[in-house]
Motif scaffolding. Structure first.
Motif, PDB file in Angstrom:
ATOM      1  N   ARG A  27       0.835  -1.211   0.000  1.00  0.00           N
ATOM      2  CA  ARG A  27       0.000   0.000   0.000  1.00  0.00           C
ATOM      3  C   ARG A  27       0.870   1.262   0.000  1.00  0.00           C
ATOM      4  NH1 ARG A  27      -5.332  -0.215   0.397  1.00  0.00           N
ATOM      5  NH2 ARG A  27      -5.616   1.818   1.376  1.00  0.00           N
ATOM      6  N   ALA A  28       1.887   1.258  -0.869  1.00  0.00           N
ATOM      7  CA  ALA A  28       2.781   2.412  -0.958  1.00  0.00           C
ATOM      8  C   ALA A  28       2.607   3.104  -2.298  1.00  0.00           C
ATOM      9  CB  ALA A  28       4.227   1.965  -0.788  1.00  0.00           C
ATOM     10  N   VAL A  29       2.613   4.445  -2.274  1.00  0.00           N
ATOM     11  CA  VAL A  29       2.586   5.212  -3.524  1.00  0.00           C
ATOM     12  C   VAL A  29       3.809   6.129  -3.581  1.00  0.00           C
ATOM     13  CG1 VAL A  29       0.060   5.167  -3.737  1.00  0.00           C
ATOM     14  CG2 VAL A  29       1.150   7.089  -2.586  1.00  0.00           C
ATOM     15  N   VAL A  30       4.334   6.270  -4.805  1.00  0.00           N
ATOM     16  CA  VAL A  30       5.412   7.226  -5.056  1.00  0.00           C
ATOM     17  C   VAL A  30       4.777   8.443  -5.721  1.00  0.00           C
ATOM     18  CG1 VAL A  30       7.570   7.630  -6.322  1.00  0.00           C
ATOM     19  CG2 VAL A  30       7.102   5.368  -5.341  1.00  0.00           C
ATOM     20  N   LEU A  31       5.160   9.648  -5.304  1.00  0.00           N
ATOM     21  CA  LEU A  31       4.622  10.876  -5.885  1.00  0.00           C
ATOM     22  C   LEU A  31       5.726  11.595  -6.666  1.00  0.00           C
ATOM     23  CD1 LEU A  31       2.709  12.187  -2.717  1.00  0.00           C
ATOM     24  CD2 LEU A  31       1.825  10.724  -4.557  1.00  0.00           C
ATOM     25  N   VAL A  60      -1.495   8.840   5.850  1.00  0.00           N
ATOM     26  CA  VAL A  60      -0.109   8.492   5.505  1.00  0.00           C
ATOM     27  C   VAL A  60       0.543   8.059   6.812  1.00  0.00           C
ATOM     28  CG1 VAL A  60       2.097   9.337   4.596  1.00  0.00           C
ATOM     29  CG2 VAL A  60      -0.054  10.171   3.622  1.00  0.00           C
ATOM     30  N   GLU A  61       0.769   6.758   6.943  1.00  0.00           N
ATOM     31  CA  GLU A  61       1.233   6.215   8.224  1.00  0.00           C
ATOM     32  C   GLU A  61       2.745   6.236   8.353  1.00  0.00           C
ATOM     33  OE1 GLU A  61      -0.701   2.394   8.192  1.00  0.00           O
ATOM     34  OE2 GLU A  61      -2.505   3.239   9.137  1.00  0.00           O
ATOM     35  N   LYS A  62       3.408   6.265   7.211  1.00  0.00           N
ATOM     36  CA  LYS A  62       4.867   6.211   7.209  1.00  0.00           C
ATOM     37  C   LYS A  62       5.338   6.629   5.830  1.00  0.00           C
ATOM     38  CE  LYS A  62       8.379   2.798   7.369  1.00  0.00           C
ATOM     39  NZ  LYS A  62       8.751   1.383   7.350  1.00  0.00           N
ATOM     40  N   ASP A  69      13.236   7.871  -4.919  1.00  0.00           N
ATOM     41  CA  ASP A  69      11.793   7.960  -4.676  1.00  0.00           C
ATOM     42  C   ASP A  69      11.482   8.102  -3.190  1.00  0.00           C
ATOM     43  OD1 ASP A  69      11.267   7.508  -7.374  1.00  0.00           O
ATOM     44  OD2 ASP A  69      11.080   5.332  -7.096  1.00  0.00           O
ATOM     45  N   VAL A  70      10.335   8.744  -2.898  1.00  0.00           N
ATOM     46  CA  VAL A  70       9.789   8.675  -1.537  1.00  0.00           C
ATOM     47  C   VAL A  70       8.541   7.800  -1.588  1.00  0.00           C
ATOM     48  CG1 VAL A  70       8.761   9.943   0.388  1.00  0.00           C
ATOM     49  CG2 VAL A  70      10.680  10.955  -0.867  1.00  0.00           C
ATOM     50  N   LEU A  71       8.545   6.730  -0.796  1.00  0.00           N
ATOM     51  CA  LEU A  71       7.372   5.854  -0.691  1.00  0.00           C
ATOM     52  C   LEU A  71       6.488   6.367   0.426  1.00  0.00           C
ATOM     53  CD1 LEU A  71       9.017   2.297  -0.812  1.00  0.00           C
ATOM     54  CD2 LEU A  71       8.054   3.614  -2.699  1.00  0.00           C
ATOM     55  N   HIS A  72       5.179   6.525   0.135  1.00  0.00           N
ATOM     56  CA  HIS A  72       4.201   6.946   1.148  1.00  0.00           C
ATOM     57  C   HIS A  72       3.312   5.739   1.420  1.00  0.00           C
ATOM     58  CE1 HIS A  72       5.516  10.492  -1.082  1.00  0.00           C
ATOM     59  NE2 HIS A  72       5.190  11.241  -0.049  1.00  0.00           N
ATOM     60  N   PHE A  73       3.324   5.247   2.651  1.00  0.00           N
ATOM     61  CA  PHE A  73       2.542   4.058   3.000  1.00  0.00           C
ATOM     62  C   PHE A  73       1.176   4.499   3.514  1.00  0.00           C
ATOM     63  CE2 PHE A  73       6.951   2.881   3.092  1.00  0.00           C
ATOM     64  CZ  PHE A  73       6.958   1.644   2.455  1.00  0.00           C
ATOM     65  N   LEU A  74       0.127   4.043   2.823  1.00  0.00           N
ATOM     66  CA  LEU A  74      -1.221   4.524   3.112  1.00  0.00           C
ATOM     67  C   LEU A  74      -2.001   3.517   3.942  1.00  0.00           C
ATOM     68  CD1 LEU A  74      -2.141   6.003  -0.410  1.00  0.00           C
ATOM     69  CD2 LEU A  74      -0.864   7.066   1.474  1.00  0.00           C
ATOM     70  N   GLY A  75      -2.656   4.025   4.980  1.00  0.00           N
ATOM     71  CA  GLY A  75      -3.502   3.182   5.820  1.00  0.00           C
ATOM     72  C   GLY A  75      -4.893   3.026   5.217  1.00  0.00           C
ATOM     73  N   GLY A  76      -5.792   2.465   6.002  1.00  0.00           N
ATOM     74  CA  GLY A  76      -7.171   2.255   5.555  1.00  0.00           C
ATOM     75  C   GLY A  76      -7.264   1.087   4.594  1.00  0.00           C
ATOM     76  N   ASP A  77      -8.481   0.872   4.040  1.00  0.00           N
ATOM     77  CA  ASP A  77      -8.621  -0.246   3.106  1.00  0.00           C
ATOM     78  C   ASP A  77      -9.247   0.185   1.781  1.00  0.00           C
ATOM     79  OD1 ASP A  77     -11.123   0.279   4.088  1.00  0.00           O
ATOM     80  OD2 ASP A  77     -11.350  -1.639   5.147  1.00  0.00           O
TER      81      ASP A  77
END
Ligand SMILES: [Zn+2]
Length: 240
Positions: A27-31, A60-62, A69-77
């Motif tokens: 659940r990671a996105v790169v921007l 954004v939990e982490k 790249d910066v990985l943004h780890f997203l919570g929720g479902d």
């Protein structure tokens, strides 16, 4: 590759970006650009929110740096945004600003202790509002703690500007103050060096986020110190 917006504007709380890669398993996105600090140099990563243009808000939990790249780890479902989607990021500002004040306070400590006692820093770590720094500081004893606390608060009250610069590697290597902070250990592939200067007090190669002026730090309390051997000492601070 993520453009690191916090490097030139540490006060950016919100920003627009485009999703450039998605990893559904983690659940990671790169921007394409981000103001989220991904952690490093003793400063923890930011947390906050990411909103998609169709109204989904992800915590954004982490975040962390992976190559360029910066990985943004997203919570929720909720299903993740797609590559190319426009999103809006918002940093947990209360936490980040506390980290900025704490990080700048540690640089004030570092600059003051070097100026007054010639002690070099060997490491440090922080969380919002408190931090610690390790020094090669054989002479450190209990009675110096009050003296150090008074000296660092004098630098806060002096309202010293904090300046960020991004320099070509060769230029940075000519600056004697940076050599003292072991700039020569920078990996060879790095062609630019970001410096953080507390004008008249401290200059370091540093990737973190800082306040604009030491007056923003608030009061620094030296809460404890510890001997980590004959030479190595650890100093603990809090900012209030
Ligand atoms: Zn630093």
């Amino acid at each position: 590759m993520t453009d690191l917006l916090y490097q030139t504007d540490s006060y950016m709380k919100e920003f627009e970006a485009k999703v450039s890669a998605v990893d559904t398993d983690s659940r990671a996105v790169v921007l394409d650009q981000s103001a989220f600090y991904p952690g490093g140099g003793g400063q923890p990563n930011d947390i906050g929110k990411l909103a998609s243009s169709n109204g989904v808000v992800y915590p954004v939990e982490k975040d962390k740096k992976q190559g360029a790249d910066v990985l943004h780890f997203l919570g929720g479902d909720q299903p993740l945004p797609e590559v190319g989607a426009q999103v809006r990021g918002e940093i947990d500002w209360e936490r980040r600003y506390a980290l900025m004040r704490t990080h700048s306070a540690l640089h004030v400590l570092c600059g003051t202790v070097f100026r007054d006692y010639g002690a070099l820093v060997t490491g440090g770590n922080m969380e919002p509002g408190k931090g610690r720094m390790d020094f090669e500081f054989e002479r450190l004893q209990g009675e110096l703690v009050g003296e150090i606390e008074a000296a660092v608060n004098k630098e806060v009250e002096a309202g010293r500007d904090v300046r960020v610069n991004i320099l070509p590697r060769e230029e940075a290597f000519q600056i004697p103050d940076l050599i003292r902070t072991k700039i020569n250990l920078l990996p060879e592939g790095i062609s630019k060096v970001r410096t953080v200067e507390i004008v008249g007090l401290d200059l370091q190669a540093d990737g973190g986020t800082h306040v604009r002026n030491t007056a923003e730090i608030g009061n620094i309390k030296v809460t404890d110190y510890k001997s980590k051997g004959a030479i190595n000492k650890r100093i603990y601070i809090e900012v209030v």
